[in-house]
Structure formats: C-alpha cells, structure tokens
Scaffold this motif. Structure first.
Motif, mmCIF file in Angstrom:
data_model
loop_
_atom_site.group_PDB
_atom_site.id
_atom_site.type_symbol
_atom_site.label_atom_id
_atom_site.label_comp_id
_atom_site.label_asym_id
_atom_site.label_seq_id
_atom_site.Cartn_x
_atom_site.Cartn_y
_atom_site.Cartn_z
ATOM 1 N N THR A 103 -9.550 33.569 -40.153
ATOM 2 C CA THR A 103 -9.473 34.842 -40.867
ATOM 3 C C THR A 103 -8.648 34.707 -42.134
ATOM 4 N N SER A 108 -12.383 38.629 -43.896
ATOM 5 C CA SER A 108 -13.049 39.407 -42.855
ATOM 6 C C SER A 108 -14.558 39.225 -42.919
ATOM 7 N N SER A 109 -15.172 39.279 -41.753
ATOM 8 C CA SER A 109 -16.624 39.203 -41.633
ATOM 9 C C SER A 109 -16.998 39.774 -40.278
ATOM 10 N N GLY A 113 -11.663 38.987 -38.898
ATOM 11 C CA GLY A 113 -11.112 40.192 -39.489
ATOM 12 C C GLY A 113 -9.776 40.554 -38.880
ATOM 13 N N SER A 114 -9.018 41.364 -39.593
ATOM 14 C CA SER A 114 -7.638 41.665 -39.204
ATOM 15 C C SER A 114 -7.418 43.144 -38.887
ATOM 16 N N GLN A 115 -8.467 43.840 -38.396
ATOM 17 C CA GLN A 115 -8.282 45.235 -38.007
ATOM 18 C C GLN A 115 -7.267 45.370 -36.876
ATOM 19 N N GLU A 137 -14.637 45.983 -33.995
ATOM 20 C CA GLU A 137 -13.709 44.885 -34.226
ATOM 21 C C GLU A 137 -14.468 43.569 -34.397
ATOM 22 N N ALA A 138 -13.774 42.557 -34.904
ATOM 23 C CA ALA A 138 -14.386 41.256 -35.143
ATOM 24 C C ALA A 138 -14.976 40.696 -33.848
#
Length: 385
Positions: A103, A108-109, A113-115, A137-138
C-alpha cells in the motif's frame, strides 16, 4: 474428552469450510446473464459464504474444549494465549506486513488501501472499521473481519470458562447464542440500511461460536453426553432436514429479501445445522460421514485452512495483475483458467508457509504446557484413533 488430542474428522470439517469459502470467492463474480448454467452457479454458489459459520462453530468447540479441560491449571491463561499467539500471528503478520508495504509503495486500489489503520489490523478490531466502509475495504484484508471476531471472543471466553461453574456454563453459552441471534435480527430491523454491520459486528455474530462452545461443554458432562448420543438418529434426520433447506436458502440470498433472510434466520440456521454436523462427526463408532471427513484431501485442506483463508484473495490479485493488469473477474474461459492458476498459487504458497512458518510456530506453541492433566478425558469415542 481430551481436547488436546487431534480429531481427524475436525480437520475434514475445516477442509470443507475452507473449500466452501474459496469456491464462493472464486465464482462470486460470474455473470448470471451468460446462460442458465451461469445463473444457477451464481445463485447457489453463495452458500459457500457459510463456510465462515462452520469455522465459527469449530472454533467455539475446540477453544472452549481446551479451556474446559485445563480450567484448574495454574498456567491456564498464559499457556492459552501463548499457544493462540503462535497459532494466529505468524501468517497474519506476514499478510499485514505485505499489505502495508504494498500500500505504501503502490497506493490504494481494489486490493490495497489505507481506509483501515494498521493499528486496527494489529489489534484485531478492524471489523468495527469495516462497518463504516460497508464492505468497500481493500480486498486483501476483507476476510480478516472473521478473524477479528474470533480474537475478540478469545479475550473474553477464557475468563468466562474460568469463572463460571461448569454446571451453569452450558446454559449461559446457549443464552449468549440466542441473545446474539435475536440482537442481530433486532438491529437489522431497526437499521435496514446497514447491510454490512450485522455481518461483521462481534456481538451480532456470536451464535456460531456459542453453539460450538456449548457442544464442547455438553460433551464434558457424562449425563448430557449420553443423552445426546442416545438421540443420534433424531439428530441425523434433523441434520438431513436442515441440509435439504440449503438450496432454497441459497436461492433466497439472491433475492430482494436476501439480507432479511440472512440476518433474521440465516446465520442461526447455519450455526444450528453445522452444530448438528459437528455432533455427527464426533459421535461414537464409525460411519460414512466420518469416513468421508477423514479423507486425505479434506485433511490436507484442513491443515492449510487458516493460511489459505488469509491468502487466497491476495493470490488472485497477484495472478490477475500479472496476466491481465486488472482485478479479478470471471467472464470468460481464460478468466476461469486464471482463477484456477491463482488457487494453485495460493495452495502452494500456503503449503510452503505451513512448512516453514506455521508448522514450526505450532511446535513452539506445544512447548507451553498446562500444569495439570486434562479433566474428563475418558470420552474415548471421539479421541483420535
């Protein structure tokens, strides 16, 4: 019963659980408009998500069985948590470290991702963050919500088993299961727009864990155990009846009322059915079901089930990115071939992980001993043969 002894039928049930999940995650993106066969696969494969409910029942049964057997040990808490840490953390930390580094490198993809903050992943509370993302979420970490629920369960259940007299524990566990199922239904009735929260919030998903735990406690009472096995024919036919409902249940999940079915009755139905299957798998004697569960194929998948649960989705991401430069899909024959390749990659990776990481860590865990003999270890009928 001695919970420390390996029961091969339970390895087979683990194998069934992980096969249900991986098959579901492989075919969930099939296009139902491509024909009648595609539509049927799309409709019925969703039953594979019930593999998580089976994992919950098995976890409750095994963990509470171990705790019940060693509740008088002076090293009760320290040994339990040391063994759990060495069982859970090594593959999980590899996943989280890889996720974090990728990440940071690629941003993000769909898979990264860093949600959800890393500290939440490291403290196993990510399922509460997933409620806010409503399933967005990722993909690499999406499956860890169930692991978070189990780890939170592990924080509480040792104290409950240790404090509550065994004569009251069975009733309390059954009450917890019913309360969780009822609260889940009420929550969704009150919050019908929250389509994801009832799926991942810990208090609303305790029925499977509680049912498995209740069976473990029931087995440790001679009188209750005898009554259970005296009704094995009724249990078998009830299980057949519940299993016969499965196609209609799966079909309903693809309907406009799918979430209502899932949250009002679905998870409790699955936990009850898998609880009965667990009883059949651990009954005295032998039979066709037990022989099937002892198969080498199911045993193999049971052996790598934990790491395969964690890594089968990232494996799809790597394979589809390398060959397609895109996220996973299942639209063509070549897509199906890539799904097969990604599954093979995941299996080989998890086999290596078990050989060099999981296996040694579990052996290290066995060096931590409870300083007492297991209690009630006379249930030879379900000990390993």
């Amino acid at each position: 019963m001695n919970a420390d002894k390996r029961i091969p039928e339970l390895d087979g049930l683990r194998g069934c659980a992980i096969l249900l999940v991986t098959v579901w995650h492989s075919v969930m993106l099939i296009d139902p408009t491509k024909g009648a066969i595609s539509d049927l696969i799309w409709r019925f494969s969703i039953f594979g998500q019930s593999g998580v409910d089976l994992f919950f029942v098995l976890s409750g049964f095994l963990i509470v069985g171990i705790l019940s057997d060693h509740r008088e040990s002076g090293s009760y808490f320290s040994t339990f948590y040391a063994r759990r840490a060495l069982r859970i953390l090594p593959p999980y930390l590899i996943l989280i470290l890889g996720f974090y580094l990728l990440t940071r490198t690629f941003g993000s993809s769909y898979y990264l991702g860093s949600q959800v903050p890393v500290w939440a992943l490291l403290t196993f509370i990510q399922n509460w963050f997933f409620v806010s993302t409503q399933g967005a979420e990722a993909a690499t970490i999406t499956g860890t919500w169930s692991l978070a629920i189990e780890e939170q369960f592990y924080l509480v259940i040792p104290l409950l088993v240790w404090c509550v007299p065994r004569r009251h524990l069975l009733s309390i566990l059954l009450a917890i299961g019913l309360a969780s199922a009822s609260t889940r239904a009420f929550y969704f009735w009150a919050n019908p727009s929250d389509l994801y929260g009832p799926y991942v919030m810990t208090p609303l998903r305790l029925d499977g864990l509680a049912i498995g735990a209740a069976i473990a406690v029931a087995y440790r009472s001679d009188a209750v155990r005898v009554r259970i096995f005296a009704q094995i024919k009724a249990i078998r036919w009830t299980c057949v009846l519940l299993a016969s409902v499965a196609p209609f249940y799966a079909w309903s999940l693809r309907s406009a009322t799918g979430h209502q079915v899932l949250y009002y009755v679905g998870h409790l139905y699955l936990a009850s059915m898998y609880g009965l299957i667990l009883i059949l798998a651990t009954q005295p004697g032998d039979g066709r079901t037990k022989s099937l569960l002892r198969s080498r194929v199911l045993g193999f998948f049971g052996m790598i089930s934990y790491s395969l649960y964690l890594f089968h989705t990232p494996a799809k991401g790597v394979v589809f990115y390398l060959f397609r430069g895109s996220v996973e899909r299942l639209q063509t024959v070549s897509d199906a071939m890539l799904m097969i390749v990604s599954t093979a990659v995941a299996i080989l990776f998890c086999l290596a992980l078990h050989r060099f990481v999981e296996g040694p860590a579990q052996l290290r865990g066995k060096t931590f001993h409870y300083d007492s003999n297991p209690q009630d270890s006379n249930l030879v009928a379900i000990e390993r043969r």
